[in-house]
Design a protein around this motif. Structure first.
Motif, mmCIF file in Angstrom:
data_model
loop_
_atom_site.group_PDB
_atom_site.id
_atom_site.type_symbol
_atom_site.label_atom_id
_atom_site.label_comp_id
_atom_site.label_asym_id
_atom_site.label_seq_id
_atom_site.Cartn_x
_atom_site.Cartn_y
_atom_site.Cartn_z
ATOM 1 N N ASP A 115 49.589 -12.834 -24.665
ATOM 2 C CA ASP A 115 48.121 -12.793 -24.640
ATOM 3 C C ASP A 115 47.557 -13.565 -23.466
ATOM 4 N N GLU A 116 48.433 -14.014 -22.537
ATOM 5 C CA GLU A 116 47.938 -14.816 -21.432
ATOM 6 C C GLU A 116 47.085 -14.005 -20.470
ATOM 7 N N GLU A 117 47.347 -12.688 -20.369
ATOM 8 C CA GLU A 117 46.636 -11.876 -19.400
ATOM 9 C C GLU A 117 45.389 -11.214 -19.983
ATOM 10 N N ALA A 118 45.296 -11.119 -21.310
ATOM 11 C CA ALA A 118 44.117 -10.493 -21.908
ATOM 12 C C ALA A 118 42.885 -11.340 -21.601
ATOM 13 N N CYS A 119 41.828 -10.694 -21.117
ATOM 14 C CA CYS A 119 40.664 -11.460 -20.681
ATOM 15 C C CYS A 119 39.443 -11.204 -21.544
ATOM 16 N N VAL A 120 39.375 -10.059 -22.215
ATOM 17 C CA VAL A 120 38.216 -9.706 -23.017
ATOM 18 C C VAL A 120 38.700 -8.962 -24.258
ATOM 19 N N LEU A 121 38.043 -9.216 -25.365
ATOM 20 C CA LEU A 121 38.307 -8.480 -26.598
ATOM 21 C C LEU A 121 37.133 -7.536 -26.846
ATOM 22 N N ILE A 122 37.406 -6.234 -26.910
ATOM 23 C CA ILE A 122 36.375 -5.252 -27.220
ATOM 24 C C ILE A 122 36.489 -4.927 -28.703
ATOM 25 N N HIS A 123 35.492 -5.312 -29.470
ATOM 26 C CA HIS A 123 35.573 -5.249 -30.923
ATOM 27 C C HIS A 123 34.488 -4.336 -31.466
ATOM 28 N N ASP A 124 34.679 -3.880 -32.715
ATOM 29 C CA ASP A 124 33.724 -2.955 -33.322
ATOM 30 C C ASP A 124 32.860 -3.627 -34.392
ATOM 31 N N PHE A 170 37.170 5.397 -29.223
ATOM 32 C CA PHE A 170 37.212 6.056 -27.911
ATOM 33 C C PHE A 170 36.101 5.549 -27.001
ATOM 34 N N PHE A 171 34.961 5.147 -27.573
ATOM 35 C CA PHE A 171 33.955 4.444 -26.789
ATOM 36 C C PHE A 171 34.556 3.169 -26.208
ATOM 37 N N GLN A 172 35.264 2.402 -27.034
ATOM 38 C CA GLN A 172 35.891 1.161 -26.573
ATOM 39 C C GLN A 172 36.856 1.441 -25.429
ATOM 40 N N LEU A 173 37.668 2.478 -25.581
ATOM 41 C CA LEU A 173 38.662 2.799 -24.557
ATOM 42 C C LEU A 173 37.993 3.200 -23.248
ATOM 43 N N VAL A 206 44.994 -2.507 -23.021
ATOM 44 C CA VAL A 206 44.755 -1.604 -21.889
ATOM 45 C C VAL A 206 44.932 -2.404 -20.605
ATOM 46 N N THR A 207 45.736 -1.882 -19.687
ATOM 47 C CA THR A 207 46.067 -2.592 -18.440
ATOM 48 C C THR A 207 45.466 -1.878 -17.240
ATOM 49 N N ALA A 208 44.941 -2.655 -16.320
ATOM 50 C CA ALA A 208 44.309 -2.098 -15.120
ATOM 51 C C ALA A 208 45.363 -1.614 -14.132
ATOM 52 N N PRO A 209 45.098 -0.519 -13.416
ATOM 53 C CA PRO A 209 46.021 -0.080 -12.361
ATOM 54 C C PRO A 209 46.076 -1.108 -11.245
ATOM 55 N N GLY A 210 47.261 -1.270 -10.673
ATOM 56 C CA GLY A 210 47.420 -2.225 -9.585
ATOM 57 C C GLY A 210 47.699 -3.634 -10.032
ATOM 58 N N SER A 211 47.614 -3.925 -11.324
ATOM 59 C CA SER A 211 47.888 -5.269 -11.815
ATOM 60 C C SER A 211 49.386 -5.454 -11.985
ATOM 61 N N PRO A 212 49.882 -6.717 -12.018
ATOM 62 C CA PRO A 212 51.318 -6.937 -12.183
ATOM 63 C C PRO A 212 51.877 -6.270 -13.431
ATOM 64 N N GLY A 213 51.115 -6.252 -14.520
ATOM 65 C CA GLY A 213 51.600 -5.648 -15.746
ATOM 66 C C GLY A 213 51.697 -4.141 -15.694
ATOM 67 N N PHE A 214 51.142 -3.524 -14.633
ATOM 68 C CA PHE A 214 51.172 -2.074 -14.496
ATOM 69 C C PHE A 214 52.519 -1.598 -13.976
ATOM 70 N N HIS A 215 53.317 -2.506 -13.446
ATOM 71 C CA HIS A 215 54.593 -2.131 -12.837
ATOM 72 C C HIS A 215 55.742 -2.668 -13.667
ATOM 73 N N ASP A 216 56.831 -1.957 -13.630
ATOM 74 C CA ASP A 216 58.041 -2.392 -14.324
ATOM 75 C C ASP A 216 59.249 -1.895 -13.543
ATOM 76 N N SER A 217 59.947 -2.818 -12.882
ATOM 77 C CA SER A 217 61.146 -2.485 -12.115
ATOM 78 C C SER A 217 60.882 -1.386 -11.097
ATOM 79 N N GLY A 218 59.725 -1.492 -10.426
ATOM 80 C CA GLY A 218 59.408 -0.533 -9.398
ATOM 81 C C GLY A 218 58.732 0.719 -9.898
#
Length: 232
Positions: A115-124, A170-173, A206-218
């Motif tokens: 949970d170190e990278e999560a920055c915002v919680l979108i809740h209903d 789906f609004f949240q997403l 949900v992970t942003a494109p271009g972030s470190p978590g978006f990649h895995d072993s290339g």
């Protein structure tokens, strides 16, 4: 939301489809619905401050396999990471927040960045006492394993759109994906939590494109993850 995304994931993994469009449409603005909400004590009124504000809307996203992330003509706008979905059984009486806490812990434990990278919680949260009670208990249960979850800023779409029923997840997403695209997400990961009055609970990272978590072993996506292109 959770059940629809899991079904789409299964179809993509089994190569039954190259692309899945999933979403929801709902409205609480028709007169019979408003009368029912008022009669069951769920509607916010001047005399009842703890109730929902009715809304209506539609939201859809297109999901593809990680291999589509390599297509330059249509790069993904986000990556769906761990997803957890649970449901309260009709013949059981779980403690308040138990099912929601279980889904939150599940996705955070399976999230490579925890949970170190999560920055915002979108809740209903929508103004109803029951939804607030469920969230409060879930927060206490989850904070033992993930102390930061109680400190995350919360975005509440119901404040802007009202309660949009089955379209809420789906609004949240879509809100998460657009926050990445427009640069105000303030971090590489967003945590979504969604509940229904029928007992279903879902949580998603949900992970942003271009972030470190978006990649895995290339690779551009972790195995089992889905790239996302929103349809507005």
């Amino acid at each position: 939301m959770g059940e629809a995304l899991l079904q789409a994931e299964s179809m993509l993994d089994n190569r039954q489809a190259e692309l899945c469009v999933v979403g929801g449409v709902d409205s609480f603005l028709e007169t019979p619905t408003l009368e029912w909400l008022d009669g069951t004590g769920r509607l916010k009124t001047p005399e009842r401050p703890t109730g929902l504000m009715p809304g209506e809307g539609a939201a859809f996203v297109a999901l593809g396999r990680p291999s589509r992330a390599r297509e330059p003509q249509q790069p993904p706008l986000a990556l769906l990471g761990p997803l957890s979905w649970g449901e309260e059984e009709a013949d059981e009486s779980p403690a308040p927040g138990e099912v929601l806490a279980r889904t939150l812990r599940d996705v955070l434990e399976r999230n490579p960045e925890r949970d170190e990278e999560a920055c915002v919680l979108i809740h209903d949260l929508n103004g109803q006492d029951g939804r607030a009670l469920d969230w409060g208990h879930a927060l206490l249960r989850s904070s033992q394993a993930f102390p930061r979850i109680g400190q995350l800023p919360r975005w509440l779409p119901a404040l802007s759109f009202g309660d949009v029923g089955c379209a809420t997840g789906f609004f949240q997403l879509c809100i998460a994906v657009r926050a990445f695209a427009r640069g105000y997400a303030a971090g590489p990961q967003l945590l979504l939590a969604c509940s229904s009055d029928e007992g279903a609970r879902a949580a998603l990272v949900v992970t942003a494109p271009g972030s470190p978590g978006f990649h895995d072993s290339g690779d551009l996506a972790r195995p089992g993850s889905r790239s996302v292109v929103p349809r507005e």
